[in-house]
Write a protein that holds these residues in place. Structure first.
Motif, mmCIF file in Angstrom:
data_model
loop_
_atom_site.group_PDB
_atom_site.id
_atom_site.type_symbol
_atom_site.label_atom_id
_atom_site.label_comp_id
_atom_site.label_asym_id
_atom_site.label_seq_id
_atom_site.Cartn_x
_atom_site.Cartn_y
_atom_site.Cartn_z
ATOM 1 N N ASP A 55 0.932 7.041 -6.539
ATOM 2 C CA ASP A 55 -0.153 8.023 -6.658
ATOM 3 C C ASP A 55 0.310 9.436 -6.296
ATOM 4 O O ASP A 55 -0.122 10.414 -6.903
ATOM 5 C CB ASP A 55 -1.326 7.613 -5.755
ATOM 6 N N SER A 56 1.199 9.548 -5.314
ATOM 7 C CA SER A 56 1.646 10.883 -4.865
ATOM 8 C C SER A 56 2.654 11.509 -5.820
ATOM 9 O O SER A 56 2.792 12.727 -5.860
ATOM 10 C CB SER A 56 2.274 10.764 -3.476
ATOM 11 N N LYS A 63 5.695 11.552 -5.519
ATOM 12 C CA LYS A 63 6.750 12.197 -4.732
ATOM 13 C C LYS A 63 8.135 11.755 -5.205
ATOM 14 O O LYS A 63 8.398 10.562 -5.338
ATOM 15 C CB LYS A 63 6.553 11.846 -3.256
ATOM 16 N N CYS A 93 2.739 -2.315 -6.818
ATOM 17 C CA CYS A 93 2.066 -2.923 -5.655
ATOM 18 C C CYS A 93 1.340 -4.223 -5.968
ATOM 19 O O CYS A 93 0.588 -4.720 -5.121
ATOM 20 C CB CYS A 93 1.096 -1.924 -5.033
ATOM 21 N N GLU A 102 2.015 1.826 -3.447
ATOM 22 C CA GLU A 102 0.937 2.395 -4.254
ATOM 23 C C GLU A 102 0.772 3.874 -3.948
ATOM 24 O O GLU A 102 0.555 4.694 -4.853
ATOM 25 C CB GLU A 102 -0.369 1.645 -4.012
ATOM 26 N N ASP A 103 0.881 4.238 -2.662
ATOM 27 C CA ASP A 103 0.805 5.654 -2.285
ATOM 28 C C ASP A 103 1.928 6.450 -2.936
ATOM 29 O O ASP A 103 1.724 7.591 -3.369
ATOM 30 C CB ASP A 103 0.891 5.797 -0.754
ATOM 31 N N LEU A 104 3.099 5.838 -3.031
ATOM 32 C CA LEU A 104 4.230 6.507 -3.667
ATOM 33 C C LEU A 104 3.942 6.776 -5.139
ATOM 34 O O LEU A 104 4.228 7.869 -5.645
ATOM 35 C CB LEU A 104 5.489 5.635 -3.527
ATOM 36 N N ARG A 141 1.069 0.447 -12.098
ATOM 37 C CA ARG A 141 0.508 0.199 -10.759
ATOM 38 C C ARG A 141 0.793 -1.239 -10.327
ATOM 39 O O ARG A 141 1.097 -1.504 -9.155
ATOM 40 C CB ARG A 141 -0.988 0.494 -10.746
ATOM 41 N N ASN A 159 0.837 -1.213 0.000
ATOM 42 C CA ASN A 159 0.000 0.000 0.000
ATOM 43 C C ASN A 159 0.869 1.259 0.000
ATOM 44 O O ASN A 159 0.512 2.268 -0.624
ATOM 45 C CB ASN A 159 -0.928 -0.003 1.213
ATOM 46 N N LYS A 160 1.993 1.205 0.713
ATOM 47 C CA LYS A 160 2.898 2.361 0.743
ATOM 48 C C LYS A 160 3.504 2.614 -0.640
ATOM 49 O O LYS A 160 3.668 3.758 -1.066
ATOM 50 C CB LYS A 160 4.011 2.124 1.764
#
Length: 457
Positions: free
Chosen positions: A18-19, A21, A89, A14-16, A85, A11-12
């Motif tokens: 999406d963000s 960053k 993840c 995936e957050d990376l 994606r 999940n982290k």
């Protein structure tokens, strides 16, 4: 339990993604005004894919302002985001995707060398191919037949459409079909469709290709006729006109007969007037029988002494041993769960055919009871007047279903049933549940066919 350990980490990641960053890769998809950008991290991509490891290496990579620039105009943003994606993840949900998008995903996964994703996507496509094909038949067909690597999927395409032709034929979807794919479909001997429906669809397709041509062929100019002749040139020879009844030919084909070469028109006329006329193109209907046999079968099923003026049944050829295989497994793969069927077999070295009617189905195990089954024989398959029927006597043993055997009619006695096909394709007969029709005790066949019988509204 282990999911509690790895899911938070995935999940982290995936957050990376999406963000975006600290991204250092810009993937440009599409061209011109349709160009889109996807932002990613080179470390993740290179770790997960040898393709990206090479593409983002110092020898190959293009950089602008410290960021890798990766151009992929032949892959859509939607498909590429699904792949990226997944690499971040391992998340993949294809339940909402249509068939053409999943095929595009398969092409891209194969190109990027993501073998696990490629294999998974292909297995999913094959497993649910009918559903995907129905969702977007034109898109799926074009993608499958444009890609040389999709050998298995091409077979799935042809088998699915041949067994479920309503996916295309009789709908407006066929109007957008390419010449090449339409030609390939019409070459199939196992296309389960009345030939007149094929003709009607072909004419409709031709008008769609030439929208300026008058819909009434009696009003065509010489130029319009020449245009339609060129449009249908490669297809006319693929139509099995001998599978079209004389009434249907008169009503549906004759208005367009100027499209047919004069020699072909004369051959068709001779066929209708002289029953011994040889058919040059193998019939999609059958290699053993013709429409006269089917009309007689219909009267027997309907329990009428005379042949019905209008056949209330549709007979779909679903199995031919010489085409589909001559083992019990081949038979059950094609004929189980198809409902009522007629079996027709030609005895080797003779003009005799034998067979039977099962009003139930061939799946399951053991004896099945029905008062409506029958067996039959024709001493000369060219003469329906030689046909004899034997209706079931022992109704509780009308048909038998065993996965290790082919079609079985009647109960077992003295080493055989009234008609028995063992697992290796050997035929035999011992009268018991049906009248004695003098079928040989043991015999070989040239071929046998199975027709699905459907009551029409």
């Amino acid at each position: 339990m282990q999911q509690k350990l790895y899911l938070p980490i995935l999940n982290k990641f995936e957050d990376l993604f999406d963000s975006k960053k600290d991204y250092d890769v810009i993937i440009k998809t599409g061209e011109g005004n349709n160009q889109k950008e996807i932002y990613a991290h080179s470390l993740v991509l290179r770790c997960q894919s040898n393709y990206f490891d090479t593409a983002l290496s110092a020898n190959w990579a293009e950089k602008e302002n410290g960021k890798f620039i990766f151009r992929k105009p032949n892959v859509s943003q939607h498909v590429l985001e699904i792949i990226i994606r997944y690499l971040y993840c391992a998340k993949l949900d294809l339940s909402t995707q249509n068939g053409s998008d999943i095929l595009k995903l398969l092409v891209a996964a194969d190109e990027f060398g993501i073998n696990v994703l490629s294999e998974y996507t292909q297995e999913l496509l094959i497993k649910n191919f009918k559903d995907f094909l129905q969702s977007d038949p034109i898109g799926v067909l074009e993608l499958v037949f444009q890609n040389e690597a999709f050998t298995t999927l091409k077979v799935c395409c042809l088998e699915t459409i041949c067994q479920e032709p309503e996916i295309l034929f009789g709908t407006d979807k066929i109007l957008a079909l390419s010449e090449e794919i339409l030609e390939l479909l019409l070459k199939q001997d196992n296309l389960v469709l009345d030939e007149i429906e094929i003709w009607n669809s072909l004419i409709k397709w031709a008008h769609a290709q030439q929208p300026t041509v008058n819909k009434d062929p009696s009003k065509w100019s010489k130029d319009e006729l020449a245009l339609m002749e060129r449009t249908l040139l490669k297809f006319i020879s693929l139509v099995r006109f001998y599978d079209i009844s004389s009434e249907e030919y008169y009503e549906k084909v004759m208005p367009y007969e100027n499209l047919l070469p004069k020699k072909l028109r004369n051959e068709i006329l001779k066929f209708y007037l002289v029953s011994s006329k040889q058919i040059k193109l193998p019939s999609r209907l059958s290699v053993l029988i013709n429409t006269k046999h089917l009309a007689l079968f219909a009267s027997w099923i309907y329990k009428k002494d005379k042949i019905l003026k209008k056949n209330p049944y549709k007979f779909n050829l679903i199995f031919r041993a010489s085409r589909d295989g001559n083992t019990s497994a081949d038979f059950h793969a094609k004929c189980d769960d198809k409902g009522a069927t007629i079996i027709v077999a030609k005895i080797k070295g003779s003009n005799r055919i034998v067979g039977g009617y099962n009003p139930l189905d061939w799946n399951g195990y053991g004896d099945k009871s029905t008062p409506d089954s029958f067996i039959f024989t024709f001493e000369n398959y060219n003469d329906i007047g030689t046909g004899k029927i034997g209706r079931v006597i022992r109704k509780s043993h009308a048909v038998r279903c065993f996965i290790d055997y082919g079609p079985l009619f009647g109960s077992y006695k003295s080493g055989s049933n009234d008609i028995m096909v063992n697992g290796n394709g050997k035929w035999s007969s011992v009268p018991n549940s049906y009248p004695n029709l003098n079928i040989p005790r043991n015999f070989e066949i040239d071929d046998y066919e199975v027709f699905q019988v459907i009551k029409e509204n």
